[in-house]
Design an enzyme around this catalytic site. Structure first.
Site, mmCIF file in Angstrom:
data_model
loop_
_atom_site.group_PDB
_atom_site.id
_atom_site.type_symbol
_atom_site.label_atom_id
_atom_site.label_comp_id
_atom_site.label_asym_id
_atom_site.label_seq_id
_atom_site.Cartn_x
_atom_site.Cartn_y
_atom_site.Cartn_z
ATOM 1 N N GLY A 45 -14.726 4.833 5.265
ATOM 2 C CA GLY A 45 -13.900 5.998 5.602
ATOM 3 C C GLY A 45 -14.140 6.373 7.046
ATOM 4 O O GLY A 45 -15.157 6.013 7.644
ATOM 5 N N HIS A 102 -8.297 2.887 -3.622
ATOM 6 C CA HIS A 102 -9.193 2.975 -2.461
ATOM 7 C C HIS A 102 -10.266 4.026 -2.762
ATOM 8 O O HIS A 102 -10.010 5.010 -3.451
ATOM 9 C CB HIS A 102 -8.421 3.405 -1.216
ATOM 10 C CG HIS A 102 -7.380 2.413 -0.762
ATOM 11 N ND1 HIS A 102 -6.970 2.316 0.546
ATOM 12 C CD2 HIS A 102 -6.670 1.473 -1.435
ATOM 13 C CE1 HIS A 102 -6.049 1.369 0.659
ATOM 14 N NE2 HIS A 102 -5.845 0.850 -0.540
ATOM 15 N N LYS A 124 7.925 4.027 1.777
ATOM 16 C CA LYS A 124 9.367 3.858 2.041
ATOM 17 C C LYS A 124 9.842 2.598 1.319
ATOM 18 O O LYS A 124 9.827 1.501 1.901
ATOM 19 C CB LYS A 124 9.608 3.712 3.552
ATOM 20 C CG LYS A 124 9.266 4.957 4.375
ATOM 21 C CD LYS A 124 9.637 4.730 5.832
ATOM 22 C CE LYS A 124 9.591 6.006 6.630
ATOM 23 N NZ LYS A 124 8.288 6.377 7.140
ATOM 24 N N GLU A 159 0.845 -1.210 0.000
ATOM 25 C CA GLU A 159 0.000 0.000 0.000
ATOM 26 C C GLU A 159 0.873 1.250 0.000
ATOM 27 O O GLU A 159 1.891 1.301 0.693
ATOM 28 C CB GLU A 159 -0.889 0.003 1.245
ATOM 29 C CG GLU A 159 -1.796 1.234 1.304
ATOM 30 C CD GLU A 159 -2.638 1.279 2.562
ATOM 31 O OE1 GLU A 159 -3.534 0.427 2.700
ATOM 32 O OE2 GLU A 159 -2.397 2.164 3.402
ATOM 33 N N ALA A 164 -8.459 10.978 3.487
ATOM 34 C CA ALA A 164 -9.344 10.666 4.611
ATOM 35 C C ALA A 164 -10.553 11.592 4.648
ATOM 36 O O ALA A 164 -11.635 11.196 5.054
ATOM 37 C CB ALA A 164 -8.558 10.749 5.915
ATOM 38 N N TYR A 188 -11.006 -6.315 10.150
ATOM 39 C CA TYR A 188 -10.361 -5.877 11.395
ATOM 40 C C TYR A 188 -10.101 -7.036 12.355
ATOM 41 O O TYR A 188 -11.005 -7.440 13.105
ATOM 42 C CB TYR A 188 -11.257 -4.798 12.053
ATOM 43 C CG TYR A 188 -11.436 -3.634 11.120
ATOM 44 C CD1 TYR A 188 -10.561 -2.566 11.146
ATOM 45 C CD2 TYR A 188 -12.434 -3.648 10.133
ATOM 46 C CE1 TYR A 188 -10.675 -1.519 10.230
ATOM 47 C CE2 TYR A 188 -12.562 -2.611 9.215
ATOM 48 C CZ TYR A 188 -11.670 -1.550 9.268
ATOM 49 O OH TYR A 188 -11.779 -0.533 8.355
ATOM 50 N N LYS A 190 -20.525 -7.496 3.633
ATOM 51 C CA LYS A 190 -19.739 -6.886 2.547
ATOM 52 C C LYS A 190 -19.464 -7.925 1.456
ATOM 53 O O LYS A 190 -19.528 -7.628 0.270
ATOM 54 C CB LYS A 190 -18.429 -6.302 3.094
ATOM 55 C CG LYS A 190 -18.647 -5.104 4.010
ATOM 56 C CD LYS A 190 -17.398 -4.249 4.204
ATOM 57 C CE LYS A 190 -16.632 -4.541 5.428
ATOM 58 N NZ LYS A 190 -15.637 -3.518 5.783
#
Ligand code: FAD
Length: 289
Positions: free
Chosen positions: A109, A78, A272, A17, A51, A145, A165
């Site tokens: 969100g 996204h 990174k 990501e 966001a 989650y 979902k």
């Protein structure tokens, strides 16, 4: 390529990501990040969406188009809905079509105190249903989650809404970051008992700063196990040692997840590439190729 096909090639898959450059930073900055990441041959790279959910923000789609067309790598864009109207989502679909983006991570969100939510979409499942109807060509992924979403009524309801979902059309899940694999395994068992069949990638974030990760976990509800806490406390004032120790921690997590048969590893790269490479180099022989 649809996400389903990626998993048909075998598991575990390995994905990453990134996030768009900050408002005043040049977009070209993302090219050097992508240059570094595509060499690791990820199965896909996903790009986050602001966001605040500003519907005029096209940077996610622009970057995903570059990932596909310039870097020849599959992308997932996204998309959040809590601050969007149906017309905003229709415009997003048009942008996906114009950029030939076929994979979308459909999200509610985070609610933002400064931006009152719109009424059209309350939950990600409503966005998924809408996308499925309006843009059936799009393959939809969703979030999950391992330690339960912080707004959830209960662990059970969170799993049942995850199943909703899937029933609405999500074909693939990416998990929130977590630091104790046992949390992920317990969660995975519950998803299987609930009858969720779609692949679930484990979200792994190599930590680079104590302050940053504590801020992050306070927002997303993840916990910090003692083993990681000891590392953070010991090396908080020695960035190089902290990074070494936390990279080793992430590699250890990934090794155990792969040995346990995880569907995929999704690396939160924080833009990174050098960090992603360190992790990748340590586990590359464990990943399907
Ligand atoms: P939902 O699936 O809608 O769930 C939100 C909460 O509502 C949960 O507590 C759930 O249990 C509950 N719920 C769901 N359906 C119902 C229902 N019918 N009735 C009652 N309760 C219900 N945020 C961004 O702003 N941009 C990004 O790019 C981004 N990328 C992310 C990527 C990943 C992999 C993850 C894990 C998170 C990402 N987030 C992003 C954060 C995400 O937007 C937040 O976690 C958000 O609070 C929840 O989004 P969701 O799609 O999981 O919501």
């Amino acid at each position: 390529m649809e996400m389903k096909k990626v998993f048909e090639r075998g598991k575990p898959i390995f994905s990453m990501e990134i996030f768009p450059p900050k408002k005043n930073d040049p977009v070209s900055e993302i090219y050097s990040t992508l240059d570094g990441l595509v060499g690791l041959k990820p199965d896909f790279i996903s790009c986050t969406y602001g966001a605040g959910g500003n519907p005029a923000d096209t940077s996610t789609v622009d970057i995903c188009r570059e990932i596909e067309q310039k870097f020849h790598t599959l992308s997932i864009a996204h998309l959040t809905c809590v601050n969007s109207t149906r017309e905003d989502i229709d415009r997003a679909i048009e942008r996906f079509r114009a950029a030939d983006i076929r994979n979308v991570l459909a999200l509610r969100g985070d609610k933002n105190d400064k931006v009152p939510p719109k009424d059209d979409f309350k939950y990600a499942s409503e966005l998924i249903r809408y996308l499925k109807e309006k843009a059936p060509e799009i393959s939809i992924s969703a979030a999950c989650y391992p330690e339960t979403h912080p707004d959830s009524e209960s662990v059970v309801s969170d799993i049942l809404y995850m199943k909703e979902k899937e029933e609405c059309g999500a074909e693939h899940f990416i998990s929130q970051l977590f630091f104790d694999n046992e949390d992920f395994y317990a969660f995975r068992e519950k998803t299987l008992i609930a009858g969720i069949k779609s692949p679930v990638e484990a979200g792994i974030m190599p930590v680079t700063s104590k302050e940053g990760i504590l801020r992050m976990v306070s927002m997303c509800g993840a916990s910090v196990p003692k083993k990681l806490s000891r590392i953070l406390n010991r090396y908080e004032n020695d960035p190089e040692a902290l990074c070494d120790a936390c990279t080793a921690y992430a590699i250890d997590q990934i090794t155990d997840l792969i040995a346990s048969g995880v569907d995929g590893i999704h690396l939160y790269t924080m833009n990174k590439p050098w960090l992603a490479r360190r992790v990748y180099d340590a586990v590359k022989t464990l990943i399907r190729r």
